[in-house]
Design an enzyme around this catalytic site. Structure first.
Site, PDB file in Angstrom:
ATOM      1  N   LYS A   1      -9.752   5.725   5.177  1.00  0.00           N
ATOM      2  CA  LYS A   1     -10.643   5.181   4.138  1.00  0.00           C
ATOM      3  C   LYS A   1     -11.943   5.989   3.998  1.00  0.00           C
ATOM      4  O   LYS A   1     -11.918   7.061   3.439  1.00  0.00           O
ATOM      5  CB  LYS A   1     -10.902   3.691   4.383  1.00  0.00           C
ATOM      6  CG  LYS A   1      -9.626   2.871   4.201  1.00  0.00           C
ATOM      7  CD  LYS A   1      -9.843   1.459   3.687  1.00  0.00           C
ATOM      8  CE  LYS A   1      -8.540   0.856   3.205  1.00  0.00           C
ATOM      9  NZ  LYS A   1      -7.948  -0.113   4.125  1.00  0.00           N
TER      10      LYS A   1
ATOM     11  N   PHE B   1      -3.802  -6.288   9.305  1.00  0.00           N
ATOM     12  CA  PHE B   1      -3.333  -5.327   8.310  1.00  0.00           C
ATOM     13  C   PHE B   1      -3.467  -3.918   8.872  1.00  0.00           C
ATOM     14  O   PHE B   1      -4.551  -3.497   9.252  1.00  0.00           O
ATOM     15  CB  PHE B   1      -4.100  -5.428   6.997  1.00  0.00           C
ATOM     16  CG  PHE B   1      -3.494  -4.557   5.926  1.00  0.00           C
ATOM     17  CD1 PHE B   1      -2.398  -4.989   5.196  1.00  0.00           C
ATOM     18  CD2 PHE B   1      -3.981  -3.280   5.685  1.00  0.00           C
ATOM     19  CE1 PHE B   1      -1.801  -4.170   4.240  1.00  0.00           C
ATOM     20  CE2 PHE B   1      -3.394  -2.456   4.726  1.00  0.00           C
ATOM     21  CZ  PHE B   1      -2.299  -2.903   4.004  1.00  0.00           C
TER      22      PHE B   1
ATOM     23  N   ASP C   1      -7.747  -0.200  15.359  1.00  0.00           N
ATOM     24  CA  ASP C   1      -7.598   0.282  13.986  1.00  0.00           C
ATOM     25  C   ASP C   1      -8.947   0.096  13.284  1.00  0.00           C
ATOM     26  O   ASP C   1      -9.279  -0.999  12.839  1.00  0.00           O
ATOM     27  CB  ASP C   1      -6.484  -0.514  13.291  1.00  0.00           C
ATOM     28  CG  ASP C   1      -6.296  -0.098  11.831  1.00  0.00           C
ATOM     29  OD1 ASP C   1      -7.134   0.670  11.313  1.00  0.00           O
ATOM     30  OD2 ASP C   1      -5.322  -0.558  11.219  1.00  0.00           O
TER      31      ASP C   1
HETATM   32  C1  LIG Z   1      -6.460  -0.076   4.506  1.00  0.00           C
HETATM   33  C2  LIG Z   1      -6.094  -0.207   5.899  1.00  0.00           C
HETATM   34  C3  LIG Z   1      -4.996   0.477   6.443  1.00  0.00           C
HETATM   35  C4  LIG Z   1      -4.045   1.295   5.589  1.00  0.00           C
HETATM   36  O1  LIG Z   1      -4.682   2.386   5.009  1.00  0.00           O
HETATM   37  P1  LIG Z   1      -3.934   3.176   3.820  1.00  0.00           P
HETATM   38  O2  LIG Z   1      -4.788   4.402   3.633  1.00  0.00           O
HETATM   39  O3  LIG Z   1      -3.932   2.278   2.631  1.00  0.00           O
HETATM   40  O4  LIG Z   1      -2.570   3.495   4.289  1.00  0.00           O
HETATM   41  C5  LIG Z   1      -4.745   0.361   7.789  1.00  0.00           C
HETATM   42  N1  LIG Z   1      -5.533  -0.377   8.570  1.00  0.00           N
HETATM   43  C6  LIG Z   1      -6.611  -1.051   8.099  1.00  0.00           C
HETATM   44  C7  LIG Z   1      -7.464  -1.833   9.029  1.00  0.00           C
HETATM   45  C8  LIG Z   1      -6.928  -0.997   6.744  1.00  0.00           C
HETATM   46  O5  LIG Z   1      -7.961  -1.682   6.272  1.00  0.00           O
END
Ligand SMILES: *Cc1c(COP(=O)(O)O)cnc(C)c1O
Length: 451
Positions: A296, A176, A267
């Site tokens: 986040k 994700f 990420d």
């Molecule tokens: C939540 C998340 C995203 C996306 O973040 P948003 O602020 O919702 O766009 C990208 N990568 C990872 C690993 C995430 O957990």
């Protein structure tokens, strides 16, 4: 369309409501009615169906939130308190409304909220210096964003500009990375991607934690002249079900990237800022990426904020023309103040260490609560305070989550599936609150097993 006079009156009413520290019963009823109607008529009625499916009572009873109840919980508009074991999918690492973050943002707000957009804004420079120091290896220059998906977009663009002759980007199944069109190409879930085809070209997906497959794919891409320019991974897959890779995986990926001249993009939007027991998850594995994505918890649970940090070598593709990639709000002074305060608090309160200690405490407690119910809940796993309960199926997970919510503990599924439920509380969660979570889980399992 109503008259401006009516619209003005409505805005006045809402502004008065926001200003009130406490609201009375009549106002509570109005808030519930306006919220539920507003979601039905103007937001998206699908959310009401979703909320109905995850609560035992009716929507009026428990669907509308109103305030924080302390560092580790919140209250619905009826005044019922919840322990926050979702942690906003990992935004509340330093807790809800940490006083130091709140103060930094308020102080900055009182001086200047957003900057001129043309002069040099000081907090941006200071935050980026801190980022260069706190991230591992040669990571140095940053681009500041408002969200995780924007952090991933920036990383993809950096990789494209840096590795011009290597068009392929490899991501993992169950990954994700966000839902804007670029990052969605990296995200792996078909349900989220199918309606928006075609995706950004050049993306391939290989199974997570499978080095051999990654090697073969990189080799095949090279043989056909579509070389791999970047490998994009979460160090631990969060949304995909809290999948912790074997110890050798990330070091192996680093080696393959070096061998094929591909960038390693990690990420850490969910795993970063102390969540897994280190400031950044890659530190567990001694691996340094070429590009790292944050968001986040980066904004201290108060401001939306994200960052894409790269080595000088990679980032230098933007030196000649710094306007190649820009954003109006990314790295605004309020967000920078929040991020600087968040890092200050993570260090001062030793929250990464606390994530390790409380993570062990909670894994033990959750496993104990699951004892005797292995037929429903066969696996409890995690690293630090990024944990998951894996049920035998979606249905059982849903039922357990419903009963937990009814008893004041918020948990949620992963990838709109409740077979794996995540437990991701603020890193400030106390033993007493954790004990309550175990109690509630055990109660919910009993309830569900008798049917
Ligand atoms: C939540 C998340 C995203 C996306 O973040 P948003 O602020 O919702 O766009 C990208 N990568 C990872 C690993 C995430 O957990």
């Amino acid at each position: 369309m109503n008259s401006y006079e009516d619209i003005y009156k409505y805005t006045e009413k809402v502004l008065e409501l926001i200003a009130k520290p406490v609201i009375n019963q009549k106002e509570v009823e109005w808030v519930k009615k306006e919220t539920i109607n507003g979601f039905r008529e103007y937001v998206n009625p699908g959310f009401l169906e979703y909320r109905k499916s995850v609560t035992l009572g009716d929507l009026e009873a428990s669907a509308v939130e109103w305030s924080d109840s302390g560092p580790n919980g919140f209250r619905d508009v009826n005044g019922k308190e919840y322990i926050d074991c979702l942690g906003g999918f990992g935004i509340y690492n330093v807790g809800h409304r940490h006083p130091k973050v709140l103060k930094a943002v308020t102080d900055q707000l009182n001086r200047q909220a957003l900057h001129s957009q043309d002069l040099l804004d000081p907090l941006r420079a200071m935050l980026m210096r801190i980022l260069a120091d706190i991230t591992p290896g040669e990571l140095k220059y940053s681009f500041l964003t408002n969200s995780g998906t924007e952090s991933v977009e920036a990383a993809i663009k950096l990789a494209r500009a840096y590795n011009r002759t290597k068009p392929t980007i490899i991501a993992a199944t169950k990954a994700f990375h966000g839902k804007s069109l670029g990052s969605l190409a990296g995200t792996a879930k078909g349900v989220f991607r199918r309606p928006f085809m075609p995706m950004l070209s050049g993306f391939r997906h290989v199974p997570f934690d499978d080095l051999d497959m990654l090697y073969k794919t990189m080799q095949s891409c090279q043989m056909v002249g579509e070389d791999v320019g970047a490998v994009l991974l979460e160090p631990i897959q969060g949304e995909g079900g809290v999948n912790v890779p074997s110890d050798g995986y990330l070091p192996g990926v680093r080696e393959l990237c070096d061998e094929f001249g591909a960038l390693l993009i990690l990420d850490e939007v969910q795993t970063g800022m102390g969540r897994t027991g280190k400031m950044f998850c890659c530190e567990h594995y001694g691996v340094v990426p070429d590009v790292m994505c944050l968001a986040k918890a980066f904004g201290g649970g108060i401001m939306p904020a994200g960052a894409t940090i790269a080595t000088e070598k990679v980032f230098s593709v933007l030196f000649e023309n710094p306007f190649l990639h820009t954003t109006t709000f990314g790295g605004n002074p309020l967000a920078c103040a929040a991020a600087i305060a968040a890092i200050n608090v993570l260090i001062e309160e030793k929250l990464p260490e606390r994530a390790t200690i409380m993570g062990e405490y909670m894994l033990t407690g959750l496993r104990k609560a699951a004892e005797g119910h292995e037929n429903l809940l066969p696996d409890v796993r995690g690293k630090g305070l990024l944990m998951a309960l894996e049920f035998v199926d979606n249905n059982i997970g849903f039922e357990v989550a419903k009963h937990m919510f009814d008893n004041g503990v918020l948990v949620t599924g992963t990838l709109i599936n409740a077979q794996v439920i995540r437990v991701e509380p603020p890193l400030t969660i106390t033993e007493k609150e954790a004990d309550r979570v175990f109690e509630v889980l055990s109660y919910a399992l009993d309830k569900v097993s008798v049917g």
